[in-house]
Structure formats: C-alpha cells, structure tokens
Design a protein around this motif. Structure first.
Motif, PDB file in Angstrom:
ATOM      1  N   GLY A 136      37.287  41.254  43.266  1.00  0.00           N
ATOM      2  CA  GLY A 136      37.783  41.268  44.640  1.00  0.00           C
ATOM      3  C   GLY A 136      39.279  41.578  44.699  1.00  0.00           C
ATOM      4  O   GLY A 136      39.989  41.086  45.566  1.00  0.00           O
ATOM      5  N   GLY A 137      39.745  42.387  43.747  1.00  0.00           N
ATOM      6  CA  GLY A 137      41.159  42.773  43.750  1.00  0.00           C
ATOM      7  C   GLY A 137      42.073  41.768  43.078  1.00  0.00           C
ATOM      8  O   GLY A 137      43.233  42.025  42.833  1.00  0.00           O
ATOM      9  N   GLY A 138      41.550  40.581  42.787  1.00  0.00           N
ATOM     10  CA  GLY A 138      42.378  39.520  42.222  1.00  0.00           C
ATOM     11  C   GLY A 138      42.312  39.484  40.726  1.00  0.00           C
ATOM     12  O   GLY A 138      41.753  40.384  40.128  1.00  0.00           O
ATOM     13  N   PRO A 139      42.830  38.493  40.055  1.00  0.00           N
ATOM     14  CA  PRO A 139      43.622  37.393  40.617  1.00  0.00           C
ATOM     15  C   PRO A 139      45.005  37.869  41.073  1.00  0.00           C
ATOM     16  O   PRO A 139      45.491  38.854  40.537  1.00  0.00           O
ATOM     17  N   SER A 140      45.568  37.127  41.993  1.00  0.00           N
ATOM     18  CA  SER A 140      46.741  37.618  42.694  1.00  0.00           C
ATOM     19  C   SER A 140      46.387  39.030  43.151  1.00  0.00           C
ATOM     20  O   SER A 140      45.395  39.174  43.819  1.00  0.00           O
ATOM     21  N   GLN A 141      47.104  40.084  42.744  1.00  0.00           N
ATOM     22  CA  GLN A 141      46.668  41.420  43.150  1.00  0.00           C
ATOM     23  C   GLN A 141      46.513  42.306  41.937  1.00  0.00           C
ATOM     24  O   GLN A 141      46.684  43.514  42.005  1.00  0.00           O
ATOM     25  N   ARG A 151      38.002  32.222  44.933  1.00  0.00           N
ATOM     26  CA  ARG A 151      38.306  32.241  46.371  1.00  0.00           C
ATOM     27  C   ARG A 151      37.134  31.798  47.234  1.00  0.00           C
ATOM     28  O   ARG A 151      37.334  31.324  48.334  1.00  0.00           O
ATOM     29  N   LEU A 164      39.584  34.842  36.113  1.00  0.00           N
ATOM     30  CA  LEU A 164      39.819  34.305  37.467  1.00  0.00           C
ATOM     31  C   LEU A 164      41.304  34.092  37.724  1.00  0.00           C
ATOM     32  O   LEU A 164      41.751  34.093  38.866  1.00  0.00           O
ATOM     33  N   LEU A 165      42.058  33.854  36.662  1.00  0.00           N
ATOM     34  CA  LEU A 165      43.496  33.613  36.839  1.00  0.00           C
ATOM     35  C   LEU A 165      44.375  34.571  36.065  1.00  0.00           C
ATOM     36  O   LEU A 165      45.503  34.830  36.451  1.00  0.00           O
ATOM     37  N   ASN A 205      40.064  46.687  51.777  1.00  0.00           N
ATOM     38  CA  ASN A 205      40.398  45.305  52.102  1.00  0.00           C
ATOM     39  C   ASN A 205      41.195  45.217  53.405  1.00  0.00           C
ATOM     40  O   ASN A 205      40.931  44.368  54.247  1.00  0.00           O
ATOM     41  N   ASP A 206      42.165  46.101  53.582  1.00  0.00           N
ATOM     42  CA  ASP A 206      42.957  46.069  54.811  1.00  0.00           C
ATOM     43  C   ASP A 206      42.123  46.498  56.012  1.00  0.00           C
ATOM     44  O   ASP A 206      42.297  45.985  57.106  1.00  0.00           O
ATOM     45  N   ASP A 251      53.572  45.315  48.285  1.00  0.00           N
ATOM     46  CA  ASP A 251      52.234  45.202  47.712  1.00  0.00           C
ATOM     47  C   ASP A 251      51.582  46.567  47.529  1.00  0.00           C
ATOM     48  O   ASP A 251      50.781  46.777  46.630  1.00  0.00           O
ATOM     49  N   GLU A 259      46.781  32.029  43.373  1.00  0.00           N
ATOM     50  CA  GLU A 259      46.426  32.492  42.031  1.00  0.00           C
ATOM     51  C   GLU A 259      47.674  32.784  41.212  1.00  0.00           C
ATOM     52  O   GLU A 259      47.727  32.489  40.015  1.00  0.00           O
ATOM     53  N   GLU A 298      45.819  35.080  46.939  1.00  0.00           N
ATOM     54  CA  GLU A 298      46.597  35.829  45.956  1.00  0.00           C
ATOM     55  C   GLU A 298      47.812  35.026  45.517  1.00  0.00           C
ATOM     56  O   GLU A 298      48.148  34.977  44.329  1.00  0.00           O
TER      57      GLU A 298
END
Lengths: 294, 442
Positions: A239-244, B255, A151-152, A255-256, A66, B409, B406
């Motif tokens: 927020g870093g998304g969708p997925s990454q 989310r 969003l996706l 985030n970490d 990641d 999604e 994640e």
C-alpha cells in the motif's frame, strides 16, 4: 522487372487502419484528454462542483516534497525491476535454448507466472514474506537472524515489491529472448565455434548483438511495465508504505485520486507521468536504438 | 405475406410477455453495496433474505464491493456514471465526505418522511445517532454496524505469565508492564499490538483522554478545522511505544485490520481493535479470551472519557424513483426492529443502535452470562460525551489517515522522532483539510 503488387485504392489503407485507430482513440486518446482536462480542475469527489484553476494542481504537486520523494522511489524501483528482469530472463533463455533434458517442461514452467494477475502475484508473495505468518519470513528470521519486517522497514518492503514485480515480468522477457535466440542461424554460431571462439565470446560477439533488436524492444516494454503495471503488486503488498518507501509515481496517482478523492491533483500527476514516459521512450529510440543491429 | 405474419406473431408474443410481466409484478430491486466479509457478510445476507421473505413488493440485493475505502469509491464512481446503488455502506471515516455531497445523497430523515414510515430519531442511541446527524439533530444516514475500539486479551497467555486472567491491565503503564512479562513468558515477537494504527493510537486515544483530535469539536462544527494530534500527551504515547517497538514488546501491525490474525493465532496476547472483531475471535481463537476497556494514562485529567464509534452507516443515494425510496424506508424500519437489533448485537459484537434493543439485551441478563460483551457499550456511553469525544468529522479523512499512518511508521522505524512525525502528520493533514474545504464550501 521487379514483381510488385499494386493497390490502386486510395481509401483501402485508411480503412484497414480504422479498427486499430478506434482502439487507440477509445482507450488512449480519449482517457488521456480527459486526464488533461481534469488536471486543470478543482473538483469534489462526486463531481458536483468544479472550478477551472489553470495550473494550480501542477503547482501544488510540484511543490510537494512527497512527490519528489516518489520520483526517487520510482527511479530505484524501475531500474532494479527492469534491469533484474531483463538480465535474469536473458540468462534463463540462454540456458533453456541449450541442449538439455526436459527443455520443453522448463520453457512451459517459465511462462506460467505471466498468466498471474499482478494483484494475485502480490498476495502470493505477501503470504510467503508476511513477517508473522510467512514461511519464508520465518526462515529469514530463524536461519539468517535478520529482523525481517517489511511492515516497518522501508528497504525490506522495497526488496519485496522488486522481487515480486521482477518475478512477474521474467516470463514475458524470457519468451521474447528465447524466440530471438532461436532465430539466430545455427551456422553462424557453429562457424565461430569451429574458429575456436569460447562460449562466452560467442555470446558477446555474435549472439548478443544479434539479439539487440529484441533486447531494445523489451527495454521499452519493461520501462512501461514498471511505470504502470506494477501498481497492483504495490497496492496489495505494501500500500505504498511503510512511511512512503514504496510509493511510486503511479501508486501516488491512484492514492491521491481514489483514496484522497483529489481528482485534479491526481490527474496533474498522471499528465506529468505521461510526459515522463513519452520522453523516456523518445530517448530510448534516439540514443539506444543507434546501438541496435537489425 | 410471410413477413407480415411473422411481424404480427412477434408483436403478439411481445404483448403476451408484457402482460405476463405486469401480472407477476416483479419486485422492485434495491441495490445494497457493502464492505463486510466473513461472519459479518453472512449477517448482511441473512438480513436481506429475511426482509425479502417478509414481503413481496421489494427485493434487497446485497453486493460485496471490497474494503471500506473500495466500497465508498465504487459508490462515488457509480454516482458519477449515473449508476449508483440505492444504499451504500460507508465507514465512519467517509462521513464528512458524504455530508459534503448534499446533491449526491438523500438524507435518511427525508427518505423516511416522504415514504410515510414511522421514524423517531430519539429511539436511537445518542452516542451512535449523533455521529451521523446534523447539529439540528437531522439523521443523514442510517447507523448500521457501529463498533468501538476495545482491548482483547488472551487469558491462557496471562496464566502462562502468572498474570491474573480476570484482572486485565487498565492503564498504559500497566499494559506495558504486562506486555514485558508476557514477552518474557514466551511471546517474543509481540507483547501488545493493535489494528487500525491511526484509529487506535490517535483518534480513540484522543477521545478517551478527552483531548481534541481537531478544533471545532473535531470538525463536527465546521469544515474550517485544524488538527491537534501533536499534543504532549500524543507525543508521550508514541514515544513510549517507539521505545517498546525496539524489542517488540509492542509491535506495529499495519494500517488496517490485516494484523488481527496475530491475536487469534495466539501470537499477540494483548490486542486492541474493533469490538466488531468478536465474531471472528469466537470462531477462530483456540484459547480463552477476554475483553476490556482501552488503557489510559492515569495522570491525564479527565481520562478515561468515552471512546468514539467506528464501523459504518448506510447512506441513501440521490436521484432514485419514489417507490424505490419507499422500499429503502421499509427496509430501514425492518432493520431498526428491536428484536432484530438485539440479535445483531449479540451475534456480531457491534453496538445496538436503538435504546430499546440495548435495554432488551440487558434485561435478558445477556451481559451477566457473557461477561465483557458490555465493554463497548459502557466505554461509549459511560460518561456524557464532550466536544472532544462526540465524534469526528474530517473531510478527506481516508487520505489523511494514510498520511498519519506514514508518519507513525516513520516514527516506529526510527527514521523520525515521535514529535517530528506527529508535527508532520498535523501539517500534512491540515493541507488536505484546506483542499477539502475549498471543494465543498463553494
């Protein structure tokens, strides 16, 4: 004989430097050294237990697929934002520098977005492009038939954060380019015009080279901007998304560290990020600066 | 001479101020950091004001600190800077992290005992209190706003699609069927959706189907727990939803609860989210709405089981003065008052936290006159909980939920198969669990 002011005080230059050094030490060297120290620790969120683990955090981070994905995301994002915001700002500055009605109004309006905080900019853009509520999202969907869904859809989300970050940075670049343009002596340009050089040619052979110190300065500043300051925009919008899809290096540090309470891993990432930015700046000074005419 | 006189008068002035202060007895301030907005924020302010008006010794000062994760992080950062509030509202997801930090918190049962407040852990609803207690039954934090996930539906939309507004769908196949009909009746962009993606589709779904989220009773029995959210039933739900996402019969809403507006605006006629959504729906929905239990797959043995709680509890932070803890204990006793709990439950849609409050609301006939309001209680307490449905206690859950989101999604976007996405969610989550285990068990 050349006229020169000579200061015999040996201490004075150092004294004059003190305020700046204090600022740099308090706001840069101290936190940076803390990050470096933290990156060697394994610690719980509250700081109740900690263990010195040498390079384990770095090992962990570099083995994480990641993390490498967020390198790619960052590369795409930074090239796009820095490139677009520099190019568009230059275009606007050249246009605003010309003889047009209401030039001052344009100039003022162009500067406004800089006063908007990144998080606020993010929310503004989100409102316009939110798939079910956003006005522009509805236009995209109804007029152009695109199934707009940040969003996706990772590409849509990436476009969104690039647009917002670029919009936010254009003002700053515009201001510097405009100042740079106005410091170019009119006589040089007029002489070229009399010699029959077209506007395009005047731009590329005279104006652009004379602007190169400004452009170089802005390149360095913009790279730092995309690496660090775009965090607020990404956090509020995706927020870093969708997925990454929009998880850049600096977002991952946050985030970490904050959401994940993994301070060691987060610190290791910020140390790596620090090294990258220092290296990038060094490269810029070594290779790009050669092409700059002062 | 002059300077001496000045000094004397200054000293006299200070002495005067000091004695005045001693006489007025400024109330002892109790800082309360919370994460509630809108109608629920008004409830927090009213509770604090009522408490402050009821006595003069203590003053509870509530401060809004952002979202649930923001509030928790603000509390952690403040603790590291020796500046923690007395009371910190932490969402259920942060429970394991707070429990792991025994040096940073003061367990509620200790606070109550040391202050000599009357306190009976058995007065609290077991389904709620159990979540925040040790295996020995010691209550570590004070349940405050406990909710559970339920299904909200738009009765006007049901009528429009020729569906019986008093017969909400019970099972997943029925929900899918209803959503298709609603889509055909004009709800083109969203037939059914949900907020809190991972909470609804993974956590509540598991408990409701009596499937483990993780081993060791979902982490309640130890930090050496491993995730189990990639079972065939989990994959089945995700596969069904991914298929429906293609034409937006189901449409993913993000989310967090940002997507809740899609229900109140009338865009999504069936929407699953927290029962704490009630105040918001009541204030903003311009249509007739209903509440029902979460859907289940009828062929899964043991389904429906019971749902687990969400919402938040109040943690007392360590290192404060004894008389401050006394004030905290007084405030908690004030909160647990039966009438106050009954009012809270009726007003906000959160669950009553004491048995007495629940009985009182029931005896008043509230559920008869407000059909659907007992859905969360029935759903929570309908069956005695199993190891799979008692609760959830995973370290780093804030971050693990992000990882799960994640992966979900990626499945909805079609870049990963549902099975691959859930396998990755398990693998990544387990790695984070092992990291957490290392930092707490030394």
């Amino acid at each position: 004989m050349e006229k020169r002011a000579i200061y015999s005080h040996k201490l004075l230059p150092y004294l004059l430097l003190v305020p700046q050094m204090v600022v740099v030490i308090v706001f840069f060297y101290f936190p940076a050294s803390q990050a470096l120290y933290q990156s060697f620790l394994l610690e719980d969120a509250f700081g109740l237990h900690s263990e010195f683990v040498w390079f384990e955090n770095f090992e962990h981070v570099l083995k994480d697929p990641d993390y490498w994905l967020s390198f790619v995301v960052t590369a795409i994002f930074s090239v796009a934002v820095a490139g677009l915001s520099l190019a568009l700002a230059l275009l606007f500055a050249v246009m605003a520098d010309g003889q047009i009605r209401g030039a001052n109004a344009y100039k003022t309006l162009m500067i406004w977005p800089y006063a908007v905080a990144p998080a606020v900019a993010g929310v503004l853009w989100l409102f316009m492009f939110q798939p079910s509520l956003g006005i522009l999202a509805q236009i995209i969907r109804d007029r152009f038939g695109v199934d707009w869904n940040p969003l996706l859809n990772g590409t849509h989300a990436m476009l969104l954060v690039i647009m917002a970050s670029t919009w936010k940075q254009i003002s700053y670049n515009f201001l510097f380019f405009l100042a740079g343009l106005q410091s170019i002596p009119r006589s040089v340009i007029e002489a070229a015009a009399i010699d029959g050089a077209s506007a395009t040619r005047r731009f590329w052979t005279i104006i652009f080279p004379l602007l190169s110190p400004t452009a170089f300065f802005l390149l360095v500043v913009n790279v730092t901007y995309v690496f660090f300051d775009t965090f607020g925009i990404i956090d509020t919008m995706t927020g870093g998304g969708p997925s990454q899809a929009t998880s850049t290096l600096v977002y991952k540090v946050y985030n970490d560290g904050r959401a994940g309470s993994n301070l060691g891993g987060s610190a290791a990432q910020s140390v790596i990020l620090m090294i990258i930015v220092v290296a990038l700046t060094a490269i810029q000074f070594k290779y790009v600066e050669r092409k700059v005419h002062y | 001479m002059f300077s001496r006189r000045l000094l004397l008068s200054a000293a006299a002035g200070i002495a005067l101020i000091a004695s005045a202060g001693a006489q007025a007895q400024a109330p002892i301030e109790i800082q309360w950091w919370h994460a509630l907005t809108g109608a629920n924020n008004d409830v927090v302010v009213k509770l604090s004001n009522d408490f402050n008006a009821s006595q003069s010794q203590y003053k509870v000062v509530p401060s809004y600190k952002g979202s649930y994760p923001d509030t928790m992080n603000a509390g952690i950062a403040a603790f590291r800077a020796n500046n923690a509030p007395h009371i910190l509202q932490v969402f259920e997801v942060g429970t394991a992290t707070m429990m792991g930090a025994r040096g940073a918190i003061k367990p509620v049962f200790d606070v109550m005992k040391e202050s000599g407040e009357k306190f009976d852990p058995n007065a609290y609803l077991p389904a709620v209190a159990g979540y925040y207690s040790t295996s020995k039954g010691e209550m570590l934090s004070m349940p405050f706003n406990s909710s559970t996930a339920i299904m909200w539906y738009n009765k006007d939309a049901f009528k429009k699609a020729n569906l019986d507004p008093n017969k909400p769908p019970k099972t997943w196949p029925e929900v899918f069927d209803y959503a298709k009909k609603l889509k055909a009746a004009g709800y083109a962009t969203c037939g059914v959706s949900n907020a809190w993606g991972t909470w609804l589709l993974l956590e509540q779904f598991s408990a409701w189907h009596n499937l483990p989220i993780a081993t060791k009773a979902n982490g309640m029995d130890g930090f050496d727990t491993e995730l189990r959210i990639n079972s065939p039933t989990h994959v089945r739900l995700l596969t069904d939803l991914v298929a429906l996402q293609k034409d937006k019969t189901y449409d993913y809403s993000g989310r967090t609860n940002n997507g809740e507006g899609r229900f109140t605006s009338g865009e999504c006629p069936i929407f699953m989210t927290s029962s704490g959504f009630f105040g918001n729906v009541k204030a903003n929905a311009k249509f007739d709405f209903g509440m029902s239990t979460l859907p289940y797959y009828p062929d899964v043995a043991g389904a429906p089981q019971n749902s687990i709680i969400g919402g938040a509890s109040l943690w007392v932070m360590g290192g404060k003065k004894a008389d401050e803890y006394k004030g905290v204990a007084k405030f908690f006793t004030f909160l647990s008052d039966t009438d106050r709990q009954a009012w809270l439950h009726k007003e906000s849609g959160y669950l009553p936290i004491t048995k007495a409050a629940y009985e009182k609301v029931k005896a008043e006939g509230f559920y008869q006159t407000n059909p659907g309001r007992d859905v969360p209680v029935i759903q929570m307490a309908g069956k005695p909980p199993t190891d799979n449905s008692r609760g959830l206690r995973l370290g780093s859950l804030v971050q693990i939920r992000d990882m799960w989101s994640e992966e979900l999604e990626a499945a909805f976007a079609g870049t990963k198969s549902p099975k691959d996405a859930l396998d990755a969610a398990v693998a990544r989550g387990n790695a984070a669990l092992r990291q957490f285990e290392r930092t707490v068990t030394r």
